[in-house]
Enzyme design. Structure first.
Site, short mmCIF file in Angstrom:
data_model
loop_
_atom_site.label_atom_id
_atom_site.label_comp_id
_atom_site.label_asym_id
_atom_site.label_seq_id
_atom_site.Cartn_x
_atom_site.Cartn_y
_atom_site.Cartn_z
N THR A 1 0.86 -1.17 0.00
CA THR A 1 0.00 0.00 0.00
C THR A 1 0.91 1.23 0.00
OG1 THR A 1 -1.89 1.05 1.10
CG2 THR A 1 -0.27 -0.03 2.52
N LYS B 1 3.95 1.77 -3.58
CA LYS B 1 3.51 1.22 -4.87
C LYS B 1 4.42 1.63 -6.04
CE LYS B 1 -1.36 0.64 -3.67
NZ LYS B 1 -2.76 0.87 -4.10
N ASN C 1 1.02 -3.15 -6.56
CA ASN C 1 0.46 -3.44 -5.23
C ASN C 1 0.64 -4.90 -4.85
OD1 ASN C 1 -1.52 -4.70 -6.83
ND2 ASN C 1 -3.14 -4.20 -5.37
N ASP D 1 -5.25 -3.82 -8.38
CA ASP D 1 -6.28 -2.80 -8.15
C ASP D 1 -7.14 -2.60 -9.39
OD1 ASP D 1 -5.69 -2.17 -5.49
OD2 ASP D 1 -4.17 -0.70 -6.07
N ARG E 1 -8.29 19.50 -7.65
CA ARG E 1 -8.12 20.69 -6.82
C ARG E 1 -7.04 21.65 -7.30
NH1 ARG E 1 -11.12 20.42 -2.25
NH2 ARG E 1 -11.78 18.37 -1.51
N ALA F 1 -4.27 23.01 -10.82
CA ALA F 1 -3.90 22.93 -12.23
C ALA F 1 -2.87 21.83 -12.46
CB ALA F 1 -3.34 24.28 -12.69
N ALA F 2 -1.99 21.62 -11.49
CA ALA F 2 -0.98 20.57 -11.63
C ALA F 2 -1.62 19.19 -11.67
CB ALA F 2 0.02 20.65 -10.47
N ARG F 3 -2.62 18.98 -10.79
CA ARG F 3 -3.33 17.71 -10.78
C ARG F 3 -4.11 17.51 -12.08
NH1 ARG F 3 -1.69 13.82 -7.24
NH2 ARG F 3 -1.98 14.40 -5.06
N TYR G 1 -13.74 2.49 2.69
CA TYR G 1 -14.48 1.41 3.34
C TYR G 1 -14.62 1.61 4.85
CZ TYR G 1 -9.81 -0.52 4.36
OH TYR G 1 -8.51 -0.70 4.78
N GLY H 1 -15.56 0.48 -1.08
CA GLY H 1 -14.15 0.18 -0.97
C GLY H 1 -13.86 -1.25 -0.56
#
Length: 278
Positions: A67, A71, A92, A108, A156, A158-160, A220, A241
């Protein structure tokens, strides 16, 4: 194939790791499969400690679940990785082969697809993704296989946004980005995948449409989230989840033990009981 009573070890690594349900799921599988000599533990390991931990493992080790934050950090330490893992630069699952090689995979992505398939979702015309972290890139990889049209990612920064568009290009998905402030608009999509931390989507619960499609909320604990509860209350299909966790763990058990199919129902029951006891 080792005898069921031979001592074999596996574990989940990460930081933090105390909350992980992986030991509960894998141990339930071992019990159901009669693998009396198998052990599954958990180890608090960060990126700096990972190389030494791997170097110290003996031949009794069958595999590892990974986790955050391991990863991506594990990839240079492996002998090979699957195409699925390479597509999102995230591993993972590590399986130790009989000849001593370390093979990395990502369960995943097929776990997401299996969880959706279980709810009857095998094809969608468009989708929305809430968030832009590592789970969001896995969501895009899954959507590359079942989404015919555009995926809108609500982020959230601009980079993301740039990062998600880049993943879309790499994975062959048409990704449009929108600011997080417009996230309520995501809920009109036939499939919404929420990949954000606990609490992030709570304000969206009030914006669930009258006839929602399918929500896949990767959290979850605690469950249900306010968004998932509101979604189900309106009659929409909800994938949680725990569904993802169980389906990806099923694939890990099959790879590590060589036994298939892994006992999905028993693993899910164990996970539900463990969550209920928290």
């Amino acid at each position: 194939m080792p005898h069921s009573s031979d001592t074999r070890k596996a574990a989940v690594l990460g930081s933090p790791i105390a909350h992980s349900l992986s030991p509960v799921l894998h141990r339930a599988a071992y019990a159901e499969l009669g693998l009396t000599g198998w052990e599954y533990g958990r180890h608090e390991i960060d990126e700096a400690a990972l190389p030494a931990f791997l170097a110290g493992l003996g031949p009794e080790w069958a595999g590892l679940s990974l986790t955050m934050p391991l990863k991506r950090a594990v990839i240079p330490l492996l002998d090979e990785i699957s195409a699925t893992a390479a597509s999102v630069e995230a591993v993972n699952t590590v399986v130790f082969t009989p000849d001593g090689r370390r093979r990395g995979d990502n369960t995943d992505i097929p776990g997401m697809l299996a969880a959706l398939r279980e709810r009857g979702v095998e094809h969608v015309e468009r989708a929305a993704v809430l968030g832009a972290g590592a789970t969001a890139s896995s969501a895009l990889a899954a959507l590359a296989r079942i989404c015919a049209g555009e995926v809108t990612a609500y982020v959230r920064s601009a980079a993301r946004a740039e990062e998600m568009r880049g993943w879309g290009e790499r994975l062959g998905v048409t990704v449009r980005t929108a600011p997080w402030e417009e996230a309520a608009a995501a809920l009109d999509a036939p499939l919404v995948i929420a990949t954000t931390p606990a609490g992030s989507t709570d304000p969206l619960a009030a914006a669930v449409p009258a006839r929602p499609g399918t929500l896949f909320d990767v959290l979850y604990d605690p469950w249900p989230t306010p968004l998932a509860a509101a979604w189900a209350g309106r009659g929409g299909a909800v994938v949680g989840g725990l569904d993802l966790l169980v389906h990806q763990a099923v694939l890990q058990v099959e790879q590590m033990t060589g036994r298939a199919p892994a006992p999905l129902a028993a693993m899910r029951r164990a996970g539900e009981a463990a969550l209920a006891a928290r």
